[in-house]
Design a protein around this motif. Structure first.
Motif, PDB file in Angstrom:
ATOM      1  N   ASP A 151       0.083   4.363   0.125  1.00  0.00           N
ATOM      2  CA  ASP A 151      -0.422   5.503   0.896  1.00  0.00           C
ATOM      3  C   ASP A 151       0.186   5.527   2.296  1.00  0.00           C
TER       4      ASP A 151
ATOM      5  N   ARG B 211      -6.158   4.399   1.334  1.00  0.00           N
ATOM      6  CA  ARG B 211      -6.814   3.260   0.687  1.00  0.00           C
ATOM      7  C   ARG B 211      -6.728   2.003   1.551  1.00  0.00           C
TER       8      ARG B 211
ATOM      9  N   ASN C 286       0.847  -1.194   0.000  1.00  0.00           N
ATOM     10  CA  ASN C 286       0.000   0.000   0.000  1.00  0.00           C
ATOM     11  C   ASN C 286       0.881   1.242   0.000  1.00  0.00           C
TER      12      ASN C 286
END
Length: 340
Positions: A102, A161, A100
């Motif tokens: 983010d 997210r 991920n």
């Protein structure tokens, strides 16, 4: 407590089951704790997400508190520390996993709390260079802190997210818990400005409190009216003296006028005294009428003794280091002017 006995229980469920058991004090066999600890230590070494590490390390800490004879030491704490640190970003925030991209402020708090646990469970010393890098990351994280007009500081979270959105309260709480946990198990200091720490205290102290932060810190407020509820004539409320109930002969303050706010009609103590600590105090108040003619109409009743309870204070130790104590609360005082 079914989640504790099941080998298939999710890590999050085990973590919260242990938290509940820490409160309820249910009897759990040491063999169960040992089995859980064994599984958790294996998970920590093979974890692929920050949350897996966080719940595993947090659960080990809870087991240590509830079954001190259970072995919770990590044989490869440096490796676990490195795997968590690898998720750290240049701005001090952290990712939930390597998959991920983010970064998250809330996750930063979880990571720091987990790192603190890893250090405390390390069977050998953690590489101090890695510790220093994390400390520098904390300083960078605080560069993104936000500020309200009243001086309260807080952290906010952007949408990440694959994770639930966190508000400013949960995000700020996560960071503070993480920094506190990490600082508690590392030597040296973390260079955070004292005014920022005090601003964080204002943020937490103001949660659920009507009015602004100034109202909360100035909780000694005096409303003056007649027994029939009408407005009192022009007057000054004086704090004659204040003393601790444990030291009545030693005044912490003498002869101070309370400030008057025309908009609210309240008299208030404008500053918190530096020598006020947690405890019970008596504030001796009296009314001084501005117009001598008012003495012929009103009787002020002499000096009034008001009990004041201080359940917490904020102290900033220096320009860089500050200590938080959760709450400050002073009781409201009310003086009634008797109309003759």
């Amino acid at each position: 407590m079914e989640n504790l006995g099941s080998s298939s229980s999710p890590l999050k469920d085990v973590f919260y089951a242990l938290k509940v058991n820490g409160i309820l004090k249910c009897k759990v066999d040491d063999a169960v704790f040992k089995d859980i600890a064994s599984r958790l230590k294996a998970t920590v070494h093979d974890a692929s997400t920050l949350l897996d590490v966080y719940y595993s390390v947090g659960s080990l800490a809870l087991i240590k508190d509830q079954a001190s004879n259970v072995d919770v030491l990590l044989t490869d704490a440096n490796g676990v520390f490195h795997s968590i640190k690898a998720l750290n970003q240049s701005d001090g925030r952290w990712r939930y996993s390597s998959d991920n991209p983010d970064s998250s402020t809330y996750a930063a708090g979880l990571a720091l709390e987990a790192l603190g646990g890893v250090i405390s469970f390390a069977s050998s010393e953690i590489d101090q260079n890695k510790v220093s890098i994390v400390k520098n990351g904390i300083v960078k994280l605080f560069d993104s802190i936000e500020k309200y007009d009243d001086g309260a500081f807080y952290f906010d979270e952007k949408s990440v997210r694959g994770s639930e959105h966190q508000g400013s309260l949960s995000t700020t709480s996560s960071v503070v818990r993480g920094v506190a946990a990490f600082a508690a198990v590392t030597s040296g200091k973390i260079n955070l400005p004292g005014d920022v720490i005090q601003g964080l205290a204002k943020f937490f102290l103001g949660i659920g409190i009507p009015g602004d932060a100034k109202d909360f810190f100035n909780q000694l407020k005096v409303k003056v009216n007649t027994v029939l509820g009408s407005d009192a004539p022009p007057l000054t409320v004086k704090l004659v003296r204040a003393f601790s109930t444990g030291a009545k002969n030693s005044a912490i303050i003498e002869s101070k006028e309370l400030q008057y706010d025309q908009e609210s009609g309240l008299h208030f103590l404008d500053t918190l005294l530096e020598n006020v600590d947690v405890g019970t105090y008596v504030f001796v108040l009296e009314i001084v009428l501005h117009d001598s003619e008012s003495d012929k109409v009103y009787a002020t009743g002499g000096q009034i003794h008001v009990p004041i309870y201080v359940t917490g204070v904020i102290k900033v130790g220096s320009a860089e280091i500050a200590v938080l104590v959760p709450t400050l609360r002073l009781t409201y005082g009310r003086i009634i002017v008797r109309n003759l």
